[in-house]
Scaffold this active site. Sequence first.
Site, PDB file in Angstrom:
ATOM      1  N   ASP A   1       0.815  -1.222   0.000  1.00 57.36           N
ATOM      2  CA  ASP A   1       0.000   0.000   0.000  1.00 57.36           C
ATOM      3  C   ASP A   1       0.848   1.271   0.000  1.00 57.36           C
ATOM      4  O   ASP A   1       0.326   2.380   0.068  1.00 57.36           O
ATOM      5  CB  ASP A   1      -0.938   0.013   1.204  1.00 57.36           C
ATOM      6  CG  ASP A   1      -0.196   0.061   2.533  1.00 57.36           C
ATOM      7  OD1 ASP A   1       1.051  -0.091   2.532  1.00 57.36           O
ATOM      8  OD2 ASP A   1      -0.854   0.259   3.570  1.00 57.36           O
ATOM      9  N   GLY A   2       2.173   1.135  -0.082  1.00 53.77           N
ATOM     10  CA  GLY A   2       3.071   2.285  -0.093  1.00 53.77           C
ATOM     11  C   GLY A   2       3.764   2.546   1.220  1.00 53.77           C
ATOM     12  O   GLY A   2       4.720   3.321   1.283  1.00 53.77           O
ATOM     13  N   GLU A   3       3.305   1.925   2.305  1.00 57.97           N
ATOM     14  CA  GLU A   3       3.984   2.081   3.591  1.00 57.97           C
ATOM     15  C   GLU A   3       5.369   1.461   3.509  1.00 57.97           C
ATOM     16  O   GLU A   3       5.585   0.466   2.817  1.00 57.97           O
ATOM     17  CB  GLU A   3       3.158   1.400   4.682  1.00 57.97           C
ATOM     18  CG  GLU A   3       3.742   1.540   6.088  1.00 57.97           C
ATOM     19  CD  GLU A   3       2.923   0.814   7.137  1.00 57.97           C
ATOM     20  OE1 GLU A   3       3.497   0.442   8.176  1.00 57.97           O
ATOM     21  OE2 GLU A   3       1.708   0.597   6.904  1.00 57.97           O
TER      22      GLU A   3
ATOM     23  N   ARG B   1       9.029  27.364   3.704  1.00 60.75           N
ATOM     24  CA  ARG B   1       8.301  28.571   3.290  1.00 60.75           C
ATOM     25  C   ARG B   1       7.095  28.831   4.185  1.00 60.75           C
ATOM     26  O   ARG B   1       6.539  29.926   4.166  1.00 60.75           O
ATOM     27  CB  ARG B   1       7.873  28.438   1.819  1.00 60.75           C
ATOM     28  CG  ARG B   1       9.031  28.632   0.843  1.00 60.75           C
ATOM     29  CD  ARG B   1       8.631  28.376  -0.594  1.00 60.75           C
ATOM     30  NE  ARG B   1       8.608  26.950  -0.904  1.00 60.75           N
ATOM     31  CZ  ARG B   1       8.483  26.466  -2.141  1.00 60.75           C
ATOM     32  NH1 ARG B   1       8.352  27.292  -3.159  1.00 60.75           N
ATOM     33  NH2 ARG B   1       8.487  25.163  -2.352  1.00 60.75           N
ATOM     34  N   GLN B   2       6.728  27.846   4.982  1.00 60.91           N
ATOM     35  CA  GLN B   2       5.627  28.014   5.936  1.00 60.91           C
ATOM     36  C   GLN B   2       6.209  28.335   7.316  1.00 60.91           C
ATOM     37  O   GLN B   2       6.107  27.554   8.254  1.00 60.91           O
ATOM     38  CB  GLN B   2       4.783  26.741   5.989  1.00 60.91           C
ATOM     39  CG  GLN B   2       4.156  26.348   4.653  1.00 60.91           C
ATOM     40  CD  GLN B   2       3.364  25.067   4.752  1.00 60.91           C
ATOM     41  OE1 GLN B   2       2.584  24.872   5.683  1.00 60.91           O
ATOM     42  NE2 GLN B   2       3.559  24.169   3.788  1.00 60.91           N
TER      43      GLN B   2
ATOM     44  N   HIS C   1      15.201  28.878   4.246  1.00 53.38           N
ATOM     45  CA  HIS C   1      14.443  29.927   3.577  1.00 53.38           C
ATOM     46  C   HIS C   1      14.304  31.152   4.479  1.00 53.38           C
ATOM     47  O   HIS C   1      14.250  32.284   3.987  1.00 53.38           O
ATOM     48  CB  HIS C   1      13.058  29.395   3.184  1.00 53.38           C
ATOM     49  CG  HIS C   1      12.265  30.346   2.361  1.00 53.38           C
ATOM     50  ND1 HIS C   1      12.665  30.752   1.102  1.00 53.38           N
ATOM     51  CD2 HIS C   1      11.093  30.988   2.605  1.00 53.38           C
ATOM     52  CE1 HIS C   1      11.771  31.595   0.606  1.00 53.38           C
ATOM     53  NE2 HIS C   1      10.811  31.762   1.507  1.00 53.38           N
TER      54      HIS C   1
ATOM     55  N   LYS D   1       8.656  42.655  -6.798  1.00 57.66           N
ATOM     56  CA  LYS D   1       7.625  41.902  -7.509  1.00 57.66           C
ATOM     57  C   LYS D   1       6.354  41.864  -6.693  1.00 57.66           C
ATOM     58  O   LYS D   1       6.369  41.945  -5.458  1.00 57.66           O
ATOM     59  CB  LYS D   1       8.101  40.480  -7.807  1.00 57.66           C
ATOM     60  CG  LYS D   1       8.348  39.613  -6.571  1.00 57.66           C
ATOM     61  CD  LYS D   1       8.905  38.261  -6.934  1.00 57.66           C
ATOM     62  CE  LYS D   1       9.156  37.433  -5.668  1.00 57.66           C
ATOM     63  NZ  LYS D   1       9.794  36.138  -5.945  1.00 57.66           N
TER      64      LYS D   1
ATOM     65  N   ARG E   1       2.802  39.444  -6.446  1.00 54.12           N
ATOM     66  CA  ARG E   1       2.231  38.160  -6.866  1.00 54.12           C
ATOM     67  C   ARG E   1       0.706  38.211  -6.849  1.00 54.12           C
ATOM     68  O   ARG E   1       0.105  38.808  -5.966  1.00 54.12           O
ATOM     69  CB  ARG E   1       2.692  37.030  -5.937  1.00 54.12           C
ATOM     70  CG  ARG E   1       4.174  36.672  -6.028  1.00 54.12           C
ATOM     71  CD  ARG E   1       4.458  35.412  -5.232  1.00 54.12           C
ATOM     72  NE  ARG E   1       5.863  35.064  -5.196  1.00 54.12           N
ATOM     73  CZ  ARG E   1       6.482  34.346  -6.130  1.00 54.12           C
ATOM     74  NH1 ARG E   1       5.807  33.928  -7.178  1.00 54.12           N
ATOM     75  NH2 ARG E   1       7.760  34.053  -6.005  1.00 54.12           N
TER      76      ARG E   1
ATOM     77  N   ASP F   1      12.084  27.306  -7.664  1.00 55.87           N
ATOM     78  CA  ASP F   1      10.971  26.361  -7.728  1.00 55.87           C
ATOM     79  C   ASP F   1      10.472  26.264  -9.171  1.00 55.87           C
ATOM     80  O   ASP F   1      10.979  25.479  -9.964  1.00 55.87           O
ATOM     81  CB  ASP F   1       9.868  26.793  -6.768  1.00 55.87           C
ATOM     82  CG  ASP F   1       8.785  25.730  -6.589  1.00 55.87           C
ATOM     83  OD1 ASP F   1       8.792  24.739  -7.354  1.00 55.87           O
ATOM     84  OD2 ASP F   1       7.938  25.874  -5.702  1.00 55.87           O
TER      85      ASP F   1
END
Length: 313
Positions: A41-43, A99-100, A133, A195, A197, A225
Amino acid sequence: MGNNQLAPKIFACRQSKDLAQKIADSYGLELGNVKISQFSDGEFQPAFAESVRGRRIFVVGSTFPSSDNLMEMLLMLDAAKRASARHITAVIPYFGWARQDRKDQPRVAIGAKLVANLLQTAGATRIMTMDLHADQIQGFFEKPVDHLYASTIFLPYVKKLNLKNITIASPDMGGSKRAYAYSKYLESEVVICYKQRLEANVIDTMELIGEVKGRNVILVDDMIDTGGTLTKAADLMMEKGAISVRAICTHPILSGNAYDKIEKSKLLELIVSDTIPLKRESSKIKVVSCAPLFADVMHKVQDNTSISGQFLM
């Protein structure tokens, strides 16, 4: 032999295995053996295939998306803690989710702080990373953070170019501190791109603060990015009379159609590190390895000696 004299061990998460191998080679050690069990299952479940009891270990892995890369680092740290490693250093060349770093709008998470908590809970006793960042992310940790600067590897490369009339440029207001640090070392002028956004990764307008006519411009940023900001800035600067425009970006995320944008842009060269593996080759992209820098700092951490001499800015 006492525990404090045991040699350290270096292990790799899958997403950074090539870089970890270079770091191990520079350090003078064999890369440690890790086995990954994969479920249908991807685990997945990583396991150290050799003893780490009583040793300092370094787990190398950048945490760029997908979130599996972060999860693998967390599982490796937890496994090391439960296997009685003495010191566990999470070597995260690219610290994802950075970035958070604040609440910039209502009802959002502070992802960088959450990741810091997860890493410490998982078992990291030290964090080693490069070009965060936002520098203040170091304060999200209650453990020591070795924050390295990619200028240590990029500035010697720029010096070898023997460029005249250099101008350092920041692609946005937030990167001005980094640009001024580079310009101080190179004794060059600085320009800033302003700039606005419409939304994340979509630029509405861009203006240039400063003069680039007759100059060899080097854009400096911590990451690239989608490539929209840098390629737009390069094209604008060439229109304003620059002789050439290069870009230095530590972390080559290069998502979406970033490679195509770079190829079509007026950027002469994009200089990046290998914190994130490139998805494909490009004649415009030059990779400068950060492995010797990390290996040297890891040596100093193991020997309990100062790392301040590694910082060019």
